[in-house]
Design an enzyme around this catalytic site. Structure first.
Site, PDB file in Angstrom:
ATOM      1  N   GLN A 284      11.863  58.582  79.061  1.00 29.82           N
ATOM      2  CA  GLN A 284      13.134  58.366  79.743  1.00 29.82           C
ATOM      3  C   GLN A 284      14.172  57.844  78.760  1.00 29.82           C
ATOM      4  O   GLN A 284      13.903  56.956  77.962  1.00 29.82           O
ATOM      5  CB  GLN A 284      12.926  57.362  80.888  1.00 29.82           C
ATOM      6  CG  GLN A 284      13.966  57.429  81.968  1.00 29.82           C
ATOM      7  CD  GLN A 284      13.475  56.819  83.267  1.00 29.82           C
ATOM      8  OE1 GLN A 284      12.279  56.642  83.477  1.00 29.82           O
ATOM      9  NE2 GLN A 284      14.394  56.500  84.163  1.00 29.82           N
TER      10      GLN A 284
ATOM     11  N   SER B  14       6.119  56.163  76.451  1.00 27.00           N
ATOM     12  CA  SER B  14       6.188  55.860  77.883  1.00 27.00           C
ATOM     13  C   SER B  14       5.847  57.118  78.697  1.00 27.00           C
ATOM     14  O   SER B  14       4.720  57.598  78.648  1.00 27.00           O
ATOM     15  CB  SER B  14       7.562  55.286  78.244  1.00 27.00           C
ATOM     16  OG  SER B  14       7.548  54.701  79.524  1.00 27.00           O
ATOM     17  N   LEU B  15       6.796  57.676  79.452  1.00 26.18           N
ATOM     18  CA  LEU B  15       6.544  58.896  80.216  1.00 26.18           C
ATOM     19  C   LEU B  15       5.944  59.999  79.344  1.00 26.18           C
ATOM     20  O   LEU B  15       5.081  60.773  79.790  1.00 26.18           O
ATOM     21  CB  LEU B  15       7.873  59.358  80.842  1.00 26.18           C
ATOM     22  CG  LEU B  15       7.965  60.654  81.645  1.00 26.18           C
ATOM     23  CD1 LEU B  15       8.148  61.888  80.792  1.00 26.18           C
ATOM     24  CD2 LEU B  15       6.799  60.835  82.598  1.00 26.18           C
TER      25      LEU B  15
ATOM     26  N   ARG C 284       4.492  58.196  89.845  1.00 24.32           N
ATOM     27  CA  ARG C 284       4.981  57.167  88.925  1.00 24.32           C
ATOM     28  C   ARG C 284       6.497  57.026  89.041  1.00 24.32           C
ATOM     29  O   ARG C 284       7.032  55.919  89.111  1.00 24.32           O
ATOM     30  CB  ARG C 284       4.599  57.549  87.493  1.00 24.32           C
ATOM     31  CG  ARG C 284       5.043  56.568  86.399  1.00 24.32           C
ATOM     32  CD  ARG C 284       4.690  57.161  85.047  1.00 24.32           C
ATOM     33  NE  ARG C 284       4.753  56.221  83.941  1.00 24.32           N
ATOM     34  CZ  ARG C 284       5.793  56.067  83.138  1.00 24.32           C
ATOM     35  NH1 ARG C 284       6.898  56.764  83.356  1.00 24.32           N
ATOM     36  NH2 ARG C 284       5.743  55.205  82.127  1.00 24.32           N
TER      37      ARG C 284
ATOM     38  N   HIS D  22       7.623  48.156  81.895  1.00 27.99           N
ATOM     39  CA  HIS D  22       6.736  47.663  80.831  1.00 27.99           C
ATOM     40  C   HIS D  22       6.747  46.133  80.748  1.00 27.99           C
ATOM     41  O   HIS D  22       6.809  45.551  79.665  1.00 27.99           O
ATOM     42  CB  HIS D  22       7.098  48.293  79.476  1.00 27.99           C
ATOM     43  CG  HIS D  22       6.953  49.790  79.481  1.00 27.99           C
ATOM     44  ND1 HIS D  22       5.718  50.400  79.549  1.00 27.99           N
ATOM     45  CD2 HIS D  22       7.882  50.783  79.470  1.00 27.99           C
ATOM     46  CE1 HIS D  22       5.905  51.728  79.556  1.00 27.99           C
ATOM     47  NE2 HIS D  22       7.196  51.974  79.520  1.00 27.99           N
TER      48      HIS D  22
ATOM     49  N   GLN E 287      -0.360  50.983  81.153  1.00 26.41           N
ATOM     50  CA  GLN E 287       0.913  51.325  80.528  1.00 26.41           C
ATOM     51  C   GLN E 287       2.143  50.811  81.263  1.00 26.41           C
ATOM     52  O   GLN E 287       3.133  50.416  80.655  1.00 26.41           O
ATOM     53  CB  GLN E 287       1.003  52.858  80.369  1.00 26.41           C
ATOM     54  CG  GLN E 287       2.074  53.315  79.401  1.00 26.41           C
ATOM     55  CD  GLN E 287       2.765  54.565  79.881  1.00 26.41           C
ATOM     56  OE1 GLN E 287       3.398  54.588  80.942  1.00 26.41           O
ATOM     57  NE2 GLN E 287       2.646  55.625  79.104  1.00 26.41           N
TER      58      GLN E 287
END
Length: 298
Positions: free
Chosen positions: A10, A88-89, A113, A188, A237
Site C-alpha cells: 500500500q 506488507s501487502l 485483510r 503494524h 504480520q
C-alpha cells in the site's frame, strides 16, 4: 545471476495502473476471476479519477491482482526468481509467486485483510526521514503506545501507534522530515491486535504449500520454504514490524545480484538502493517493462 522478485504494498498504487494489462489474454482471465471474488472490477477502480484505488478496501486487492498478473507474465517469458519478498501487502504476492498460495486463495485472504484494516480506527502512522537511529530507538523505548512499524532503510522508517505516542516521538526525535500518513489505522502495531485475531481465524482454514523458492518474510527476513513457518510469520504480520532494511541486507548476504520490483512505482528499488548500493535494480510495472527487459522471442 541470482535474482530476487520483490512486491510493493500500500502506497505504491496509482490511478491508471494495470490499464495496459487489460488486453493481455492471460490477464483478462485473472481480472474476471478477481471480479467474481471481490464483487467489483479492479480495472474500473484503478481507472476511477476520484482516486478510489487509494482506499484500503480497494488498494490491497488491486495491488495483489495486478502484481500477480505481472508474475504470470514474467513466467510466460521464462523468468524465475531465486528469492521473493514483499512489503506488507506485497508479502501475499510473494507467497503466490513462490507457489505457497494459488491466486484465488491469496485474493480471498487479501480481501478479508483489506476489510479488517479498512475498518480499523484509532491511532496514526508517520514516516521519519533522516534521523539518529540510536536516539529514535531510545525514544521509542521510552514512549508508551508507539512502535517501529516499517524499518525501510537506515534513514527512513515509519512509526505507528496511538496519536499521543506518535506525536510525542515526532516532537522528540530530530529528523529531516516527519510526515503523518493518510491511513485509517495504526497498521503494524499492537493496535491492530483485534483485527489480527479476527484475520487469524480465516488464515487458520487455509492450507499453505511448501514454497518453490525461499521467501523472506516481513517479520523475519530469514529465507525459508517451510509452509508452517511461512504461515506463522504471516499471522504475525498485521501487528509486527516490516523489517525491509534487514530483508535488503539478507538478499545481499544470499548472493542476490539483481532485484526486480514487480508492481507499480519504484518504492522498493529505491529503498534497496540505499541499503545495497551495488545491487542491480529493475522495475516491472507494465508490459512495456517486460518488452524492454524480456522481449518475447520472434
Amino acid at each position: 545471476m541470482k535474482t530476487a522478485w520483490v512486491f510493493p504494498g500500500q502506497g505504491s498504487q496509482a490511478i491508471g495502473m494495470g490499464a495496459d494489462l487489460a488486453d493481455a489474454p492471460a490477464a483478462s482471465t485473472r481480472f474476471e476471476q478477481a471480479a467474481s471474488i471481490l464483487g467489483w472490477s479492479v480495472l474500473d477502480v484503478c481507472q476511477s479519477e476520484d482516486d478510489k484505488v487509494s482506499k484500503t478496501l480497494y488498494t490491497q486487492p488491486s495491488l495483489y491482482v495486478i502484481e500477480s498478473i505481472l508474475v504470470d507474465l514474467l513466467r510466460q517469458r521464462g523468468q524465475e526468481p531465486s528469492f521473493v519478498a514483499g512489503h506488507s501487502l506485497g508479502e501475499y504476492v510473494a507467497l503466490y509467486a513462490a507457489g505457497v498460495l494459488d491466486f484465488s486463495t491469496g485474493l480471498h485472504l487479501v480481501k478479508r485483510r483489506s476489510e479488517l484494516m479498512d475498518t480499523a480506527s484509532g491511532g496514526m502512522m508517520a514516516a521519519l526521514i533522516g534521523f539518529d537511529r540510536a536516539q529514535l530507538e531510545q525514544c521509542l523505548e521510552a514512549t508508551d503506545g508507539v512502535v517501529l512499524a516499517n524499518d525501510n532503510n537506515a534513514s527512513q522508517v515509519v512509526i505507528s501507534g496511538t496519536k499521543d505516542g506518535v506525536e510525542a516521538v515526532m516532537a522528540a526525535v530530530k529528523t529531516k522530515r516527519a510526515i503523518p500518513l493518510n491511513v485509517s489505522g495504526a497498521f503494524h502495531s499492537p493496535l491492530m491486535t483485534a483485527a489480527s485475531s479476527e484475520f487469524q481465524d480465516v488464515l487458520e482454514s487455509v492450507l499453505f504449500q511448501p514454497a518453490k523458492v525461499p521467501v523472506l518474510s516481513n517479520v523475519d527476513p530469514t529465507p525459508t520454504t517451510d509452509a508452517d513457518t511461512l504461515k506463522q510469520r504471516l499471522a504475525q504480520q498485521m501487528t509486527g514490524a516490516v523489517r525491509w532494511r534487514e530483508i535488503s541486507l539478507q538478499l545481499a548476504t544470499e548472493g542476490v545480484e539483481q532485484v526486480i520490483e514487480v508492481g507499480p512505482g519504484k518504492v522498493l528499488t529505491g529503498l534497496v538502493k540505499r541499503t545495497c548500493k551495488d545491487m542491480a535494480l529493475e522495475n516491472v510495472g507494465a508490459i512495456a517493462d517486460l518488452d524492454r527487459l524480456f522481449p518475447n522471442p520472434a
